[in-house]
Motif scaffolding. Structure first.
Motif, PDB file in Angstrom:
ATOM      1  N   ASP A 111       0.837  -1.203   0.000  1.00 56.89           N
ATOM      2  CA  ASP A 111       0.000   0.000   0.000  1.00 56.89           C
ATOM      3  C   ASP A 111       0.873   1.255   0.000  1.00 56.89           C
ATOM      4  O   ASP A 111       0.616   2.221  -0.725  1.00 56.89           O
ATOM      5  CB  ASP A 111      -0.920  -0.026   1.225  1.00 56.89           C
ATOM      6  N   LEU A 112       1.940   1.230   0.797  1.00 55.92           N
ATOM      7  CA  LEU A 112       2.854   2.379   0.885  1.00 55.92           C
ATOM      8  C   LEU A 112       3.525   2.633  -0.469  1.00 55.92           C
ATOM      9  O   LEU A 112       3.632   3.778  -0.918  1.00 55.92           O
ATOM     10  CB  LEU A 112       3.959   2.104   1.908  1.00 55.92           C
ATOM     11  N   THR A 113       3.965   1.548  -1.100  1.00 48.65           N
ATOM     12  CA  THR A 113       4.639   1.669  -2.398  1.00 48.65           C
ATOM     13  C   THR A 113       3.695   2.296  -3.420  1.00 48.65           C
ATOM     14  O   THR A 113       4.075   3.209  -4.175  1.00 48.65           O
ATOM     15  CB  THR A 113       5.114   0.284  -2.863  1.00 48.65           C
ATOM     16  N   LEU A 114       2.438   1.840  -3.430  1.00 45.40           N
ATOM     17  CA  LEU A 114       1.455   2.401  -4.360  1.00 45.40           C
ATOM     18  C   LEU A 114       1.239   3.887  -4.079  1.00 45.40           C
ATOM     19  O   LEU A 114       1.204   4.708  -5.001  1.00 45.40           O
ATOM     20  CB  LEU A 114       0.131   1.634  -4.246  1.00 45.40           C
ATOM     21  N   TYR A 115       1.120   4.229  -2.781  1.00 47.74           N
ATOM     22  CA  TYR A 115       0.882   5.628  -2.390  1.00 47.74           C
ATOM     23  C   TYR A 115       2.031   6.513  -2.851  1.00 47.74           C
ATOM     24  O   TYR A 115       1.825   7.616  -3.366  1.00 47.74           O
ATOM     25  CB  TYR A 115       0.708   5.710  -0.873  1.00 47.74           C
ATOM     26  N   ARG A 116       3.241   6.024  -2.665  1.00 42.96           N
ATOM     27  CA  ARG A 116       4.424   6.822  -2.999  1.00 42.96           C
ATOM     28  C   ARG A 116       4.633   6.989  -4.499  1.00 42.96           C
ATOM     29  O   ARG A 116       5.370   7.880  -4.922  1.00 42.96           O
ATOM     30  CB  ARG A 116       5.670   6.191  -2.357  1.00 42.96           C
ATOM     31  N   GLN A 117       3.994   6.109  -5.287  1.00 46.41           N
ATOM     32  CA  GLN A 117       4.147   6.223  -6.743  1.00 46.41           C
ATOM     33  C   GLN A 117       3.122   7.181  -7.352  1.00 46.41           C
ATOM     34  O   GLN A 117       3.160   7.464  -8.544  1.00 46.41           O
ATOM     35  CB  GLN A 117       4.069   4.828  -7.395  1.00 46.41           C
ATOM     36  N   GLN A 118       2.203   7.677  -6.509  1.00 49.89           N
ATOM     37  CA  GLN A 118       1.242   8.679  -6.986  1.00 49.89           C
ATOM     38  C   GLN A 118       1.856  10.080  -6.882  1.00 49.89           C
ATOM     39  O   GLN A 118       2.719  10.317  -6.039  1.00 49.89           O
ATOM     40  CB  GLN A 118       0.002   8.702  -6.097  1.00 49.89           C
ATOM     41  N   ALA A 119       1.343  11.004  -7.694  1.00 51.15           N
ATOM     42  CA  ALA A 119       1.671  12.415  -7.494  1.00 51.15           C
ATOM     43  C   ALA A 119       0.773  12.919  -6.373  1.00 51.15           C
ATOM     44  O   ALA A 119      -0.440  13.003  -6.541  1.00 51.15           O
ATOM     45  CB  ALA A 119       1.418  13.197  -8.778  1.00 51.15           C
ATOM     46  N   ASN A 120       1.360  13.183  -5.201  1.00 53.13           N
ATOM     47  CA  ASN A 120       0.574  13.684  -4.080  1.00 53.13           C
ATOM     48  C   ASN A 120       0.837  15.171  -3.882  1.00 53.13           C
ATOM     49  O   ASN A 120       1.898  15.680  -4.236  1.00 53.13           O
ATOM     50  CB  ASN A 120       0.938  12.916  -2.802  1.00 53.13           C
ATOM     51  N   GLY A 121      -0.129  15.854  -3.290  1.00 55.52           N
ATOM     52  CA  GLY A 121       0.010  17.299  -3.098  1.00 55.52           C
ATOM     53  C   GLY A 121      -0.318  17.714  -1.684  1.00 55.52           C
ATOM     54  O   GLY A 121      -0.761  16.900  -0.869  1.00 55.52           O
ATOM     55  N   PRO A 122      -0.113  18.982  -1.375  1.00 57.49           N
ATOM     56  CA  PRO A 122      -0.347  19.521  -0.035  1.00 57.49           C
ATOM     57  C   PRO A 122      -1.769  19.276   0.470  1.00 57.49           C
ATOM     58  O   PRO A 122      -1.976  19.156   1.682  1.00 57.49           O
ATOM     59  CB  PRO A 122      -0.074  21.015  -0.193  1.00 57.49           C
ATOM     60  N   ALA A 123      -2.724  19.171  -0.426  1.00 58.10           N
ATOM     61  CA  ALA A 123      -4.112  18.976   0.013  1.00 58.10           C
ATOM     62  C   ALA A 123      -4.329  17.573   0.564  1.00 58.10           C
ATOM     63  O   ALA A 123      -5.223  17.351   1.381  1.00 58.10           O
ATOM     64  CB  ALA A 123      -5.067  19.231  -1.159  1.00 58.10           C
ATOM     65  N   ASP A 124      -3.486  16.609   0.119  1.00 55.06           N
ATOM     66  CA  ASP A 124      -3.694  15.206   0.502  1.00 55.06           C
ATOM     67  C   ASP A 124      -2.859  14.765   1.687  1.00 55.06           C
ATOM     68  O   ASP A 124      -3.085  13.674   2.213  1.00 55.06           O
ATOM     69  CB  ASP A 124      -3.240  14.259  -0.648  1.00 55.06           C
ATOM     70  N   ASN A 125      -1.833  15.546   2.056  1.00 54.26           N
ATOM     71  CA  ASN A 125      -0.844  14.998   2.962  1.00 54.26           C
ATOM     72  C   ASN A 125      -0.274  16.070   3.892  1.00 54.26           C
ATOM     73  O   ASN A 125       0.131  17.139   3.435  1.00 54.26           O
ATOM     74  CB  ASN A 125       0.293  14.374   2.109  1.00 54.26           C
ATOM     75  N   LYS A 126      -0.194  15.776   5.193  1.00 57.75           N
ATOM     76  CA  LYS A 126       0.243  16.802   6.148  1.00 57.75           C
ATOM     77  C   LYS A 126       1.713  17.179   6.004  1.00 57.75           C
ATOM     78  O   LYS A 126       2.086  18.314   6.285  1.00 57.75           O
ATOM     79  CB  LYS A 126      -0.070  16.391   7.585  1.00 57.75           C
ATOM     80  N   ALA A 127       2.558  16.234   5.566  1.00 59.93           N
ATOM     81  CA  ALA A 127       3.975  16.575   5.365  1.00 59.93           C
ATOM     82  C   ALA A 127       4.118  17.510   4.166  1.00 59.93           C
ATOM     83  O   ALA A 127       4.842  18.512   4.225  1.00 59.93           O
ATOM     84  CB  ALA A 127       4.804  15.318   5.151  1.00 59.93           C
TER      85      ALA A 127
END
Lengths: 243, 243
Positions: free
Chosen positions: B149-165
């Protein structure tokens, strides 16, 4: 570069940490107040000297301020232990250069400060109106000493062979400031002369008299004159910049 | 000029003292190791950077080194508390300039370091192979997360709206260093790209790849290359002298 292990408290636990510090440490200045005085006497002076780039420690001797209840029983030997504890605290601060310590004492604190230099290294020693006590009273309650006997003792020419404070001065190889009060009612000129004569190995000696000052520097002008003297000497000696 | 009250221990008593310190304080550097790492990872690096004139703190996160027994239950939320305690310890040292703090994290420590900047001021933020976790796992035991699950999450383009870091990165206005490992087996380039893209308000951004390095920098040449990068960045940023 210096490093030390530390403990971090979090959630009722401790985590291990390591603090790594640069080598750039500041000179340390230890202030020792006189009998019946307190660290309050030197606080403003210490802050002024800290602003120059020194780390200053003032503290209350046993039998004074918070421990005034012990005054009747306090001996010079005990107060020297206090001075040693204060010195060791200052010299072990990681931001203090333990090879660059100045000891600044007044009256009884100057007597203790002189003796301190026989047990701990100091590069600079400032004695304002240094008092003198007989060696045989070392373990005697300081407050119970006979005033008349003390006055007679201080009016003699004493030397390193007779007195442990003067012996410490005779062995001291650093830089010395001796400050006399012109109108001193407790420490006669002869005592100041015994001290200055004892410093036969000093790297430098600066002797000054504050005009119209009494022993305790009870007027503001005298206190300011002393601060000016001390700050000027520290600038010259510690920072090597003549002002 | 700063001053603090201290207690001096002598003869089972305490005497009151006051330490007056010069204003000349050093920048502080907080190192945060990765999951399964320890402060050992950064000790040599911290000492090298301390020699430049910084005060460096390394520490062991809960669930690591001395508290490894807690590993199974430790959550990111708890480890952020550890990071906050370490930051506060460093920033309150009297010889540290609390307005000049750098946060240097690796992997999970970089993730925590990014979030730290949303709760404490930092002028500089260095993220080496920053890992990324789903916000909903904040109070979940870190070691029990599903790797796939982590690997899949990290392969997405994530942005400030989705993630606190990433949200913390988007709000960060200081200077940033992002370091990628060319042969990273845990943090894909997409995650690094999500981080660098998030820093829209940064005062400066330095992004570098260490050739042939794996995630953990298991070979000595990669570790040396990282140290060189970090030291160069700190010299440029903290001391303002290009090397």
């Amino acid at each position: 570069m210096h490093h030390e292990e530390v403990r971090l408290a979090v959630d009722q636990r401790e985590l291990a940490g390591t603090l790594a510090l640069p080598k750039t440490a500041s000179p340390g200045i230890l202030f020792i107040h006189g009998w019946t005085g307190s660290q309050e006497d030197d606080l403003a002076r210490a802050q002024e000297i800290a602003a120059l780039g020194c780390v200053c420690l003032t503290f209350d001797l046993r039998g004074h301020a918070g421990t005034i209840a012990l005054r009747g029983e306090t001996t010079p030997e005990q107060n020297l232990k206090d001075v040693l504890a204060a010195y060791d605290f200052l010299a072990t601060r990681p931001f203090v250069d333990s090879s660059a310590i100045a000891v600044v004492g007044a009256s009884y604190g100057a007597y203790l400060g002189a003796i301190l230099t026989s047990q701990r290294p100091a590069k600079w020693l400032s004695l304002r109106v240094p008092a003198l006590y007989r060696d045989r009273h070392w373990r005697f309650p300081k407050g119970a000493l006979d005033r008349l006997d003390l006055t007679l003792y201080r009016q003699q020419a004493n030397g390193p062979a007779d007195n442990k404070a003067l012996a410490a001065c005779a062995a001291f190889t650093g830089n010395v400031l001796v400050v006399e009060s012109e109108k001193d009612d407790l420490v006669p000129h002869q005592t100041i002369a015994s001290y200055t004569a004892a410093f036969s190995k000093a790297r430098s000696l600066t002797y000054r008299v504050i005009d119209r000052a009494d022993h305790a520097l009870s007027d503001e002008a005298s206190r300011r004159a002393y601060t000016r003297l001390l700050v000027g000497w520290i600038k010259e000696m510690v920072f090597g910049a003549r002002t």
